[in-house]
Design a protein around this motif. Structure first.
Motif, PDB file in Angstrom:
ATOM      1  N   LEU A   1      38.728 123.221 -12.134  1.00  0.00           N
ATOM      2  CA  LEU A   1      40.170 123.212 -12.019  1.00  0.00           C
ATOM      3  C   LEU A   1      40.743 124.238 -12.990  1.00  0.00           C
ATOM      4  O   LEU A   1      40.396 124.247 -14.172  1.00  0.00           O
ATOM      5  N   VAL A   2      41.613 125.126 -12.507  1.00  0.00           N
ATOM      6  CA  VAL A   2      42.221 126.162 -13.346  1.00  0.00           C
ATOM      7  C   VAL A   2      43.663 125.767 -13.625  1.00  0.00           C
ATOM      8  O   VAL A   2      44.467 125.578 -12.701  1.00  0.00           O
ATOM      9  N   ARG A   3      43.985 125.626 -14.908  1.00  0.00           N
ATOM     10  CA  ARG A   3      45.345 125.325 -15.338  1.00  0.00           C
ATOM     11  C   ARG A   3      45.636 126.125 -16.608  1.00  0.00           C
ATOM     12  O   ARG A   3      44.724 126.518 -17.336  1.00  0.00           O
ATOM     13  N   SER A   4      46.910 126.369 -16.856  1.00  0.00           N
ATOM     14  CA  SER A   4      47.284 127.183 -18.014  1.00  0.00           C
ATOM     15  C   SER A   4      47.917 126.320 -19.088  1.00  0.00           C
ATOM     16  O   SER A   4      48.406 125.214 -18.824  1.00  0.00           O
ATOM     17  N   VAL A   5      47.939 126.849 -20.295  1.00  0.00           N
ATOM     18  CA  VAL A   5      48.592 126.197 -21.426  1.00  0.00           C
ATOM     19  C   VAL A   5      50.000 126.762 -21.530  1.00  0.00           C
ATOM     20  O   VAL A   5      50.192 127.988 -21.536  1.00  0.00           O
ATOM     21  N   MET A   6      50.997 125.900 -21.597  1.00  0.00           N
ATOM     22  CA  MET A   6      52.382 126.349 -21.548  1.00  0.00           C
ATOM     23  C   MET A   6      52.762 127.139 -22.796  1.00  0.00           C
ATOM     24  O   MET A   6      53.409 128.171 -22.705  1.00  0.00           O
ATOM     25  N   ASP A   7      52.390 126.653 -23.949  1.00  0.00           N
ATOM     26  CA  ASP A   7      52.815 127.340 -25.159  1.00  0.00           C
ATOM     27  C   ASP A   7      51.942 128.565 -25.401  1.00  0.00           C
ATOM     28  O   ASP A   7      50.918 128.772 -24.769  1.00  0.00           O
ATOM     29  N   ARG A   8      52.357 129.398 -26.319  1.00  0.00           N
ATOM     30  CA  ARG A   8      51.647 130.633 -26.640  1.00  0.00           C
ATOM     31  C   ARG A   8      50.382 130.295 -27.405  1.00  0.00           C
ATOM     32  O   ARG A   8      50.428 129.739 -28.500  1.00  0.00           O
ATOM     33  N   THR A   9      49.239 130.652 -26.822  1.00  0.00           N
ATOM     34  CA  THR A   9      47.951 130.321 -27.407  1.00  0.00           C
ATOM     35  C   THR A   9      47.143 131.596 -27.622  1.00  0.00           C
ATOM     36  O   THR A   9      46.989 132.390 -26.683  1.00  0.00           O
ATOM     37  N   PHE A  10      46.679 131.799 -28.829  1.00  0.00           N
ATOM     38  CA  PHE A  10      45.911 133.002 -29.180  1.00  0.00           C
ATOM     39  C   PHE A  10      46.692 134.274 -28.855  1.00  0.00           C
ATOM     40  O   PHE A  10      46.116 135.305 -28.504  1.00  0.00           O
ATOM     41  N   GLY A  11      48.003 134.213 -28.951  1.00  0.00           N
ATOM     42  CA  GLY A  11      48.825 135.378 -28.665  1.00  0.00           C
ATOM     43  C   GLY A  11      49.076 135.606 -27.196  1.00  0.00           C
ATOM     44  O   GLY A  11      49.646 136.635 -26.820  1.00  0.00           O
ATOM     45  N   VAL A  12      48.672 134.680 -26.322  1.00  0.00           N
ATOM     46  CA  VAL A  12      48.829 134.825 -24.874  1.00  0.00           C
ATOM     47  C   VAL A  12      49.682 133.674 -24.344  1.00  0.00           C
ATOM     48  O   VAL A  12      49.399 132.508 -24.643  1.00  0.00           O
ATOM     49  N   ARG A  13      50.700 134.000 -23.573  1.00  0.00           N
ATOM     50  CA  ARG A  13      51.519 132.958 -22.968  1.00  0.00           C
ATOM     51  C   ARG A  13      50.911 132.562 -21.623  1.00  0.00           C
ATOM     52  O   ARG A  13      50.473 133.411 -20.851  1.00  0.00           O
ATOM     53  N   ASN A  14      50.877 131.269 -21.352  1.00  0.00           N
ATOM     54  CA  ASN A  14      50.290 130.734 -20.117  1.00  0.00           C
ATOM     55  C   ASN A  14      48.829 131.154 -19.953  1.00  0.00           C
ATOM     56  O   ASN A  14      48.418 131.683 -18.912  1.00  0.00           O
ATOM     57  N   LEU A  15      48.049 130.945 -20.985  1.00  0.00           N
ATOM     58  CA  LEU A  15      46.633 131.279 -20.949  1.00  0.00           C
ATOM     59  C   LEU A  15      45.923 130.386 -19.936  1.00  0.00           C
ATOM     60  O   LEU A  15      45.931 129.156 -20.065  1.00  0.00           O
ATOM     61  N   PRO A  16      45.293 130.939 -18.895  1.00  0.00           N
ATOM     62  CA  PRO A  16      44.611 130.097 -17.901  1.00  0.00           C
ATOM     63  C   PRO A  16      43.269 129.596 -18.423  1.00  0.00           C
ATOM     64  O   PRO A  16      42.467 130.358 -18.955  1.00  0.00           O
ATOM     65  N   LEU A  17      43.050 128.307 -18.252  1.00  0.00           N
ATOM     66  CA  LEU A  17      41.803 127.681 -18.700  1.00  0.00           C
ATOM     67  C   LEU A  17      41.079 127.075 -17.503  1.00  0.00           C
ATOM     68  O   LEU A  17      41.717 126.536 -16.594  1.00  0.00           O
ATOM     69  N   SER A  18      39.774 127.146 -17.540  1.00  0.00           N
ATOM     70  CA  SER A  18      38.950 126.571 -16.488  1.00  0.00           C
ATOM     71  C   SER A  18      38.380 125.251 -16.992  1.00  0.00           C
ATOM     72  O   SER A  18      37.588 125.228 -17.938  1.00  0.00           O
ATOM     73  N   LEU A  19      38.805 124.158 -16.372  1.00  0.00           N
ATOM     74  CA  LEU A  19      38.353 122.826 -16.764  1.00  0.00           C
ATOM     75  C   LEU A  19      37.306 122.324 -15.780  1.00  0.00           C
ATOM     76  O   LEU A  19      37.467 122.464 -14.569  1.00  0.00           O
ATOM     77  N   ARG A  20      36.260 121.745 -16.301  1.00  0.00           N
ATOM     78  CA  ARG A  20      35.221 121.141 -15.462  1.00  0.00           C
ATOM     79  C   ARG A  20      35.387 119.624 -15.511  1.00  0.00           C
ATOM     80  O   ARG A  20      35.314 119.021 -16.579  1.00  0.00           O
ATOM     81  N   SER A  21      35.610 119.042 -14.348  1.00  0.00           N
ATOM     82  CA  SER A  21      35.810 117.592 -14.294  1.00  0.00           C
ATOM     83  C   SER A  21      34.566 116.926 -13.723  1.00  0.00           C
ATOM     84  O   SER A  21      33.857 117.489 -12.887  1.00  0.00           O
ATOM     85  N   CYS A  22      34.333 115.690 -14.167  1.00  0.00           N
ATOM     86  CA  CYS A  22      33.111 114.989 -13.797  1.00  0.00           C
ATOM     87  C   CYS A  22      33.250 114.190 -12.501  1.00  0.00           C
ATOM     88  O   CYS A  22      32.250 113.803 -11.893  1.00  0.00           O
ATOM     89  N   SER A  23      34.482 113.949 -12.079  1.00  0.00           N
ATOM     90  CA  SER A  23      34.670 113.106 -10.898  1.00  0.00           C
ATOM     91  C   SER A  23      35.961 113.490 -10.192  1.00  0.00           C
ATOM     92  O   SER A  23      36.784 114.242 -10.723  1.00  0.00           O
TER      93      SER A  23
END
Length: 391
Positions: free
Chosen positions: A333-355
């Motif tokens: 699942l790809v979702r972004s972080v709303m606040d500024r993270t590591f100098g990047v706004r809306n940094l997309p993160l890849s989450l691995r879910s178990c179920s």
């Protein structure tokens, strides 16, 4: 004999006392002989410098001097490879269009190594030497601090460059490197690594075994995925991933508390690509069975084949959503972080879910709203811990 008006003829003997004839200042030395003598002097200096170590930097063996010079150097102006040469011969340059054996020339790389030895052996630059293989740098292996191998024709990172215990800065940009090593433990002090503008498609898990790395540049390669083992780089402060084909970054990167800057421009990080890189189907039967076994802590080794047991041991990890046991690839699942993270706004993160329950719960979220501030509160925590805090 000179003609005059009085006698008609004048001999040189009549005015020999009045003419100042300069005395001979010594025998003229041809330019080619000077080059040969200079070569011998440099060769002796190299032998003395490398005494007690690998003497492959010497221009030739002592037996070579018994060979007639005309046979050793059959072409004019080709003893030394200067900067004004017109022709390239591998790593060497020459004014002659004919091939000359490398061992019979002082190549630019050998001269650079010799200069590095004279200056203390801490810095070596082989930038734009057009080399496909790295010359022997054994005399510098224990003292080298900075090594520049940029703009060459290296297809892999040279083995010698992977075993430099005091190296701090390594630059390999603009090389056709496609494969990275699986072990970087031979560089315990490496702080800056530049692998930009290469041809890297894949990063093995063992590549991130750099205990002192601070700045890592992987920009403008062909990366489509960053492995989750990037979280092993606990000392990293700057990461450059510009110009790749990444859709997101692995969620474990949020555990890097010292990371301050990420550059991820010119990638496929637009929200339009999220659905393409997210999972669209259910877990495989193999993954679901393995998860049941892992959740109930069933001893599967006596009942499974060696191949299946080995796969289970390697595939068990933790879910990025609930923190539970995850076996295999899981649901992405790809979702972004709303606040500024590591100098990047809306940094997309890849989450691995178990179920599927985890997957559907977090699929409803457009962004991972983790609070205000310039730095994400997800640093060092999982979403399970975050939910527990909010409740």
């Amino acid at each position: 004999v000179v003609s005059t008006q009085s006698t008609g003829l004048l001999h040189v003997q009549d005015v020999i006392d009045e003419v100042c004839i300069p005395e001979a200042t010594g025998q003229r030395v041809p330019n080619r002989q000077k080059l040969i003598e200079m070569r011998a002097v440099i060769r002796e200096a190299l032998v003395e410098t490398t005494e007690g170590s690998d003497q492959s930097l010497a221009l030739s063996s002592t037996q070579e001097m018994d060979t007639p010079v005309d046979m050793m150097y059959p072409y004019s102006k080709s003893v030394f490879c200067g900067g004004l040469s017109k022709f390239f011969q591998g790593e060497a340059r020459s004014n002659s269009p004919f091939f000359i054996p490398e061992e019979q020339m002082l190549t630019v790389s050998k001269a650079a190594i010799f200069n590095a030895l004279k200056e203390g052996g801490r810095k070596l630059s082989l930038r734009a030497h057009f080399i496909a293989t790295m010359p022997d740098i054994t005399p510098l292996s224990l003292t080298l601090v900075e090594l520049n191998l940029s703009f060459n024709n290296l297809r892999v990172i040279p083995t010698q460059a992977l075993h430099l215990p005091n190296l701090i800065i390594l630059s390999l940009r603009n090389n056709p490197i496609m494969q990275l090593p699986t072990d970087m433990s031979g560089l315990p002090r490496l702080a800056e690594l530049n692998l930009s503008f290469c041809l890297i498609h894949h990063i093995p898990d063992g590549f991130f075994s750099l205990p002192a790395i601070e700045e890592l540049n992987l920009s403008y390669n062909h990366l489509t995925k960053l492995p989750s083992t990037v979280s092993n780089l606990v000392t990293m402060t700057s990461l450059n991933l510009d110009g790749n084909q990444l859709s997101s970054l692995p969620f474990p990167i949020m555990t890097l508390s010292k990371l301050q800057s990420i550059r991820i421009k010119n990638n496929f990080t637009s929200q339009s690509f999220w659905s393409e890189y997210s999972s669209k189907g259910p877990l495989s039967l193999k993954d679901m069975c393995a998860k049941v076994i892992a959740d109930n802590e069933i001893q599967y080794h006596p009942y499974c084949s060696d191949e299946l047991s080995h796969w289970m041991d390697r595939s068990i990890s933790s879910c990025d959503c609930c923190g539970g046991v995850l076996v295999g690839q899981g649901l992405i699942l790809v979702r972004s972080v709303m606040d500024r993270t590591f100098g990047v706004r809306n940094l997309p993160l890849s989450l691995r879910s178990c179920s599927l329950s985890c997957f559907y719960e977090y699929r409803k979220m457009k962004n991972l709203d983790v609070g205000d501030g310039s730095q994400s509160s997800l640093h060092g925590v999982t979403l399970q811990q975050l939910n527990a805090t909010e409740n």
